[in-house]
Design a protein around this motif. Sequence first.
Motif, mmCIF file in Angstrom:
data_model
loop_
_atom_site.group_PDB
_atom_site.id
_atom_site.type_symbol
_atom_site.label_atom_id
_atom_site.label_comp_id
_atom_site.label_asym_id
_atom_site.label_seq_id
_atom_site.Cartn_x
_atom_site.Cartn_y
_atom_site.Cartn_z
ATOM 1 N N SER A 119 18.352 -74.901 -38.288
ATOM 2 C CA SER A 119 17.702 -74.076 -39.710
ATOM 3 C C SER A 119 17.806 -74.393 -40.829
ATOM 4 C CB SER A 119 17.349 -72.898 -39.114
ATOM 5 O OG SER A 119 16.768 -72.513 -39.863
ATOM 6 N N SER A 120 19.321 -73.623 -41.444
ATOM 7 C CA SER A 120 20.134 -73.851 -42.416
ATOM 8 C C SER A 120 21.456 -74.136 -42.821
ATOM 9 C CB SER A 120 19.302 -73.064 -43.704
ATOM 10 O OG SER A 120 19.282 -71.878 -43.981
ATOM 11 N N ASP A 121 21.448 -73.373 -41.461
ATOM 12 C CA ASP A 121 23.091 -73.253 -40.604
ATOM 13 C C ASP A 121 23.609 -74.402 -39.800
ATOM 14 O OD1 ASP A 121 23.143 -70.164 -41.811
ATOM 15 O OD2 ASP A 121 21.105 -70.235 -40.348
ATOM 16 N N GLU A 122 24.753 -73.881 -38.678
ATOM 17 C CA GLU A 122 24.739 -74.273 -37.757
ATOM 18 C C GLU A 122 25.351 -74.496 -37.026
ATOM 19 O OE1 GLU A 122 28.008 -77.085 -39.806
ATOM 20 O OE2 GLU A 122 29.705 -75.942 -39.954
ATOM 21 N N LEU A 123 25.462 -74.629 -35.935
ATOM 22 C CA LEU A 123 26.027 -74.249 -34.361
ATOM 23 C C LEU A 123 26.903 -74.913 -34.334
ATOM 24 C CD1 LEU A 123 22.809 -74.914 -32.290
ATOM 25 C CD2 LEU A 123 23.512 -72.331 -32.931
ATOM 26 N N THR A 124 28.377 -73.563 -33.906
ATOM 27 C CA THR A 124 30.006 -74.429 -33.756
ATOM 28 C C THR A 124 29.787 -74.156 -31.986
ATOM 29 O OG1 THR A 124 30.588 -73.465 -35.656
ATOM 30 C CG2 THR A 124 32.438 -73.640 -34.326
ATOM 31 N N PHE A 125 30.858 -74.719 -31.136
ATOM 32 C CA PHE A 125 30.595 -75.126 -29.605
ATOM 33 C C PHE A 125 32.438 -74.342 -29.663
ATOM 34 C CE2 PHE A 125 27.430 -76.847 -30.395
ATOM 35 C CZ PHE A 125 25.977 -76.406 -30.186
ATOM 36 N N ILE A 126 32.505 -73.712 -29.328
ATOM 37 C CA ILE A 126 33.861 -72.767 -28.516
ATOM 38 C C ILE A 126 34.322 -72.981 -27.261
ATOM 39 C CG2 ILE A 126 35.574 -71.105 -29.009
ATOM 40 C CD1 ILE A 126 34.198 -70.089 -30.693
ATOM 41 N N HIS A 127 35.892 -74.464 -26.693
ATOM 42 C CA HIS A 127 35.273 -74.238 -25.575
ATOM 43 C C HIS A 127 36.282 -72.353 -24.908
ATOM 44 C CE1 HIS A 127 37.424 -76.970 -22.129
ATOM 45 N NE2 HIS A 127 37.062 -76.235 -21.694
ATOM 46 N N THR A 128 36.184 -72.552 -23.965
ATOM 47 C CA THR A 128 35.840 -70.615 -23.513
ATOM 48 C C THR A 128 36.648 -71.788 -21.893
ATOM 49 O OG1 THR A 128 33.932 -70.472 -23.026
ATOM 50 C CG2 THR A 128 35.520 -69.656 -25.003
ATOM 51 N N PRO A 129 37.240 -72.373 -21.150
ATOM 52 C CA PRO A 129 37.454 -72.100 -19.794
ATOM 53 C C PRO A 129 38.072 -70.987 -18.624
ATOM 54 C CG PRO A 129 39.035 -73.413 -20.573
ATOM 55 C CD PRO A 129 38.183 -73.260 -22.041
ATOM 56 N N GLY A 130 37.687 -70.604 -17.508
ATOM 57 C CA GLY A 130 38.462 -69.575 -16.920
ATOM 58 C C GLY A 130 37.266 -69.455 -16.217
ATOM 59 N N HIS A 131 36.204 -69.014 -16.858
ATOM 60 C CA HIS A 131 35.270 -69.094 -15.696
ATOM 61 C C HIS A 131 34.493 -70.235 -14.774
ATOM 62 C CE1 HIS A 131 31.449 -67.472 -13.849
ATOM 63 N NE2 HIS A 131 30.897 -67.608 -14.101
ATOM 64 N N THR A 132 34.241 -71.233 -15.575
ATOM 65 C CA THR A 132 34.322 -72.319 -15.261
ATOM 66 C C THR A 132 35.534 -73.451 -16.324
ATOM 67 O OG1 THR A 132 32.310 -73.310 -16.142
ATOM 68 C CG2 THR A 132 32.539 -72.905 -15.189
ATOM 69 N N LYS A 133 35.326 -74.836 -15.451
ATOM 70 C CA LYS A 133 36.789 -75.502 -16.334
ATOM 71 C C LYS A 133 35.812 -76.272 -18.012
ATOM 72 C CE LYS A 133 40.136 -76.586 -14.456
ATOM 73 N NZ LYS A 133 41.660 -76.316 -14.744
ATOM 74 N N GLY A 134 34.505 -76.165 -18.088
ATOM 75 C CA GLY A 134 33.808 -76.674 -19.718
ATOM 76 C C GLY A 134 32.930 -75.365 -19.555
#
Length: 205
Positions: A119-134
Motif C-alpha cells: 500500500s503506501s507503507d512497507e513491510l520490514t522483516f526481522i530475523h528471529t531464530p529460536g523456534h526454527t533457524k529461519g
Amino acid sequence: MKVDTLPLGNLQTNCYFLISEDTLETVIIDPADQNDIIINKIKNENLIVKYIILTHAHFDHTGALDSVKEFTNAPVVIYSEENAALSDDNLNLSYAFGSSGPESRADILVNDNDTLPFSSDELTFIHTPGHTKGSMCIKINDILFSGDTLFYLSMGRVDFPGGSMKEMSQSLNKLMTLDDNTTVYPGHGEKTTIGYEKRNNPYIR
C-alpha cells in the motif's frame, strides 16, 4: 490498515489478513489450514492479495498454502534460511504428524531488515531464530506479526529441529527493542503488546 484473524486447523494457528482499507490490497500471513475459509474471505470481501508471507515453514502454518497460492497467484515470501524447510517434511514437521508439506515454493526470499512495499507503507522483516533457524517476524508501522517467536506471556518451542534456546533468548531481546506500543499478533493465541511482554513475560530477561 486493518488486521483480521482466522484461527485455523487443529492447532488453531492464526492466519492473518493485513488489509489496506482504501485499496483492499491484502497480505495473508501464514495460510494455516482450511483453505475454503481463506478463499471464501478473499472472494466475499473482494480482497486483492499482494503477498502470501510465511513466518516459518512448519506444517501448521502452511496447510492451505497450495490452494491459496493457486487461487491468488500471489508471490510466496519466506526468510532465506527457512526456504529449505518448506520442501523438507522432516524440518517442517509434516512427516512427524503423518502428512506432507506444501508443493508451493517461495517466490521471494528475504533477509534481516529487508523491506517490501505494501500500500503506501512497507513491510520490514526481522530475523528471529529460536523456534526454527529461519523464523521471522513482520513489522509494519506499530504492528508486529511474531509467528511462533513471541506469544502472550510465552514464547515458541525450541525443541523442534533447528530450535535453540540461546537463539530464542536473543530473538526475544531483539524484539524488546521495539516501541512498547507495538501490537503483537502471534502465531497462536491472543494479541499482546511489546510493553506488556517486556513487563510480564517470564521468558524476557
